[in-house]
Design an enzyme around this catalytic site. Structure first.
Site, PDB file in Angstrom:
ATOM      1  N   GLU A  99       0.809  -1.203   0.000  1.00 16.50           N
ATOM      2  CA  GLU A  99       0.000   0.000   0.000  1.00 16.50           C
ATOM      3  C   GLU A  99       0.843   1.254   0.000  1.00 16.50           C
ATOM      4  O   GLU A  99       1.923   1.309   0.589  1.00 16.50           O
ATOM      5  CB  GLU A  99      -0.902  -0.002   1.226  1.00 16.50           C
ATOM      6  CG  GLU A  99      -1.890  -1.124   1.142  1.00 16.50           C
ATOM      7  CD  GLU A  99      -2.756  -1.206   2.373  1.00 16.50           C
ATOM      8  OE1 GLU A  99      -3.829  -1.792   2.275  1.00 16.50           O
ATOM      9  OE2 GLU A  99      -2.369  -0.668   3.403  1.00 16.50           O
ATOM     10  N   CYS A 112       3.273   8.250   1.452  1.00 13.63           N
ATOM     11  CA  CYS A 112       3.681   7.291   2.471  1.00 13.63           C
ATOM     12  C   CYS A 112       3.941   5.960   1.773  1.00 13.63           C
ATOM     13  O   CYS A 112       3.025   5.362   1.206  1.00 13.63           O
ATOM     14  CB  CYS A 112       2.533   7.171   3.480  1.00 13.63           C
ATOM     15  SG  CYS A 112       2.825   5.965   4.760  1.00 13.63           S
ATOM     16  N   CYS A 119       5.642  -7.277   8.114  1.00  8.13           N
ATOM     17  CA  CYS A 119       6.663  -6.716   9.004  1.00  8.13           C
ATOM     18  C   CYS A 119       6.944  -7.746  10.093  1.00  8.13           C
ATOM     19  O   CYS A 119       6.042  -8.452  10.539  1.00  8.13           O
ATOM     20  CB  CYS A 119       6.161  -5.417   9.634  1.00  8.13           C
ATOM     21  SG  CYS A 119       7.388  -4.600  10.692  1.00  8.13           S
ATOM     22  N   CYS A 123       4.557  -5.006  16.568  1.00 11.92           N
ATOM     23  CA  CYS A 123       4.077  -3.992  17.519  1.00 11.92           C
ATOM     24  C   CYS A 123       2.601  -4.290  17.803  1.00 11.92           C
ATOM     25  O   CYS A 123       1.826  -4.590  16.901  1.00 11.92           O
ATOM     26  CB  CYS A 123       4.260  -2.586  16.951  1.00 11.92           C
ATOM     27  SG  CYS A 123       5.995  -2.163  16.692  1.00 11.92           S
ATOM     28  N   CYS A 126      -0.351  -2.612  15.867  1.00  9.49           N
ATOM     29  CA  CYS A 126      -0.163  -2.421  14.426  1.00  9.49           C
ATOM     30  C   CYS A 126      -0.505  -3.696  13.677  1.00  9.49           C
ATOM     31  O   CYS A 126       0.077  -4.741  13.920  1.00  9.49           O
ATOM     32  CB  CYS A 126       1.285  -2.030  14.136  1.00  9.49           C
ATOM     33  SG  CYS A 126       1.642  -1.947  12.376  1.00  9.49           S
ATOM     34  N   CYS A 337      -3.658   1.104   6.298  1.00  5.42           N
ATOM     35  CA  CYS A 337      -2.812   0.413   5.329  1.00  5.42           C
ATOM     36  C   CYS A 337      -3.170  -1.031   5.054  1.00  5.42           C
ATOM     37  O   CYS A 337      -3.341  -1.395   3.919  1.00  5.42           O
ATOM     38  CB  CYS A 337      -1.354   0.536   5.703  1.00  5.42           C
ATOM     39  SG  CYS A 337      -0.544   1.855   4.794  1.00  5.42           S
TER      40      CYS A 337
HETATM   41  N1  SAH Z   1       8.336   0.355  11.048  1.00  3.96           N
HETATM   42  C1  SAH Z   1       8.442   1.783  11.061  1.00  3.96           C
HETATM   43  C2  SAH Z   1       7.648   2.495   9.987  1.00  3.96           C
HETATM   44  C3  SAH Z   1       6.240   2.045   9.681  1.00  3.96           C
HETATM   45  S1  SAH Z   1       4.925   2.475  10.783  1.00  3.96           S
HETATM   46  C4  SAH Z   1       8.059   2.308  12.437  1.00  3.96           C
HETATM   47  O1  SAH Z   1       7.559   1.545  13.236  1.00  3.96           O
HETATM   48  O2  SAH Z   1       8.313   3.470  12.727  1.00  3.96           O
HETATM   49  C5  SAH Z   1       4.771   4.206  10.820  1.00  3.96           C
HETATM   50  C6  SAH Z   1       4.165   4.684  12.130  1.00  3.96           C
HETATM   51  O3  SAH Z   1       2.787   4.292  12.211  1.00  3.96           O
HETATM   52  C7  SAH Z   1       4.849   4.081  13.351  1.00  3.96           C
HETATM   53  O4  SAH Z   1       5.076   5.077  14.296  1.00  3.96           O
HETATM   54  C8  SAH Z   1       3.808   3.097  13.834  1.00  3.96           C
HETATM   55  O5  SAH Z   1       3.978   2.770  15.180  1.00  3.96           O
HETATM   56  C9  SAH Z   1       2.535   3.837  13.529  1.00  3.96           C
HETATM   57  N2  SAH Z   1       1.319   3.029  13.610  1.00  3.96           N
HETATM   58  C10 SAH Z   1       1.160   1.716  13.416  1.00  3.96           C
HETATM   59  N3  SAH Z   1      -0.119   1.348  13.604  1.00  3.96           N
HETATM   60  C11 SAH Z   1      -0.806   2.469  13.923  1.00  3.96           C
HETATM   61  C12 SAH Z   1      -2.169   2.757  14.229  1.00  3.96           C
HETATM   62  N4  SAH Z   1      -3.078   1.801  14.242  1.00  3.96           N
HETATM   63  N5  SAH Z   1      -2.513   4.017  14.502  1.00  3.96           N
HETATM   64  C13 SAH Z   1      -1.589   5.007  14.473  1.00  3.96           C
HETATM   65  N6  SAH Z   1      -0.290   4.812  14.181  1.00  3.96           N
HETATM   66  C14 SAH Z   1       0.098   3.548  13.922  1.00  3.96           C
END
Ligand code: SAH
Length: 363
Positions: A99, A112, A119, A123, A126, A337
């Site tokens: 995406e 973006c 991944c 987390c 996520c 995403c």
């Molecule tokens: N792996 C990298 C980049 C991709 S995620 C990272 O973790 O920084 C980009 C951002 O989106 C990260 O800060 C991630 O924690 C955040 N993110 C993931 N899921 C989310 C959600 N449901 N709502 C808001 N931010 C989210």
């Protein structure tokens, strides 16, 4: 006669592509200046095929198509939000889907991009993490997320790039390194380094590699919790790279870093968290972006209320930390995403339908 494997011109840096094209032109007795003409159609004035390079002789175009490839990403889905945010789902040659999100904001258009399919980092909030790791993207698969936008109508020209789509960019450094060159080089997209942001969980070897580049690419670090105990429950990577090491590295980084902090109701949004976060931000001079959790989900998290976020921000400001509250964009396209990917891709392990990768503007 030797037969060559066709070379993917879009997986080369602009300089490498020009060299390859010059050698080819020479080898077939074509004028060397033709190489630069072809190279312009890679990134600066993208052409969908060699055939479409109408400023070149027809015979040469046919010869190019035998020796080189110009792969496309297949546009497999698109959604547009009432706020103008657009999500694109691209299908790769092996069937994987990724995406890309375009976020207009005044004169800026922030794109973006995804750097991996899935991944590995898991987390807790996520959903891309919940998909698990599928594979790294090649440089052309990242750079072509930008290139393909030249072929939508009207064409989109991003002014800013954020690596905040699917994946951890610093765990795919060789491809991301090459992509940064394509994005930034004047013979590529020519996007200023300060308009390109890499977002990372704090993958330290990758931060070293980024620091080794001379351009001023921006670094954003996903902090999300101000203590190891809490952060480890949200981000398993904290066991490998604990907060203190990440903060120490951020303090030594040659440019100012941004902290990303996703606001999880009753998890990391208390006043004491703000005080702890302020101390961390101060110790490395970081700017803090508070990110409303993209809502929707069975993952057990709820967004902090707007009041709570405002109060948290005020606490940080009171501690003289610069802070911004990110706007949630594209909410109505349910479009976080992985959602689009989960809707369209009926293969592989079941992906969570509450996927929620909010996309963000660069600071
Ligand atoms: N792996 C990298 C980049 C991709 S995620 C990272 O973790 O920084 C980009 C951002 O989106 C990260 O800060 C991630 O924690 C955040 N993110 C993931 N899921 C989310 C959600 N449901 N709502 C808001 N931010 C989210």
């Amino acid at each position: 006669m030797t037969t060559h494997q066709p070379v993917n011109l879009l997986n080369l840096t602009p300089a490498e592509a020009l060299t390859a094209l010059r050698e080819f032109a020479l080898s077939i007795g074509e004028a060397p200046y033709r190489a630069a003409q072809v190279a312009r159609h890679l990134w600066q004035s993208p052409a969908p095929t060699f055939e479409a390079m109408s400023d070149l002789p027809g015979v040469f175009r046919a010869q190019l198509a035998e020796r080189f490839t110009l792969p496309r990403l297949a546009l497999a889905g698109e959604q547009t939000s009432t706020d103008g945010t657009r999500k694109f789902l691209f299908r790769l040659a092996d069937g994987q889907a990724i995406e890309t999100v375009a976020i207009p904001d005044g004169k800026r258009l922030t794109l973006c991009v995804s750097s991996q399919a899935g991944c590995a980092l898991q987390c807790a909030f996520c959903a891309t993490g919940a998909m698990g790791f599928i594979r790294n993207l090649d440089a052309f698969e990242i750079a072509c997320q930008v290139r393909e936008l030249a072929f939508v109508s009207p064409a989109l020209n991003p002014t800013n790039i954020v690596f905040m789509g699917m994946g951890e960019p610093l765990m795919n450094w060789p491809a991301v390194d090459r992509t940064l060159t394509i994005l930034n080089n004047p013979a590529g997209f020519g996007i200023g380094a300060r308009h390109i942001t890499l977002s990372t969980v704090g993958w330290l070897p990758g931060i070293e590699a980024l620091e080794a580049r001379k351009e001023q690419f921006r670094l954003a670090i996903s902090i999300h919790a101000p203590t190891d105990a809490l952060r480890a429950t949200l981000m398993p990577v904290n066991t490998k790279f604990p907060l203190a090491d990440v903060i120490a590295r951020a303090a030594r980084f040659s440019r100012r870093v941004t902290f990303e902090y996703v606001m999880l109701g009753s998890v990391n949004d208390a006043d004491e968290h703000a005080a702890e976060l302020a101390a961390l931000a101060r110790s490395c001079g970081a700017f803090v972006n508070l990110i409303p959790l993209h809502p929707g989900g069975t993952m057990g998290f709820v967004p902090s209320s707007a009041d709570r976020i405002a109060r948290f921000a005020a606490r940080l400001r009171g501690a003289r930390i610069e802070v911004a509250i990110r706007k949630s964009r594209g909410l109505d396209i349910a479009a976080a995403c992985g959602q689009l990917r989960a809707e369209r891709l009926r293969r592989g392990p079941p992906a969570p339908t509450d996927q929620d990768r909010e996309v963000h503007q660069a600071p």
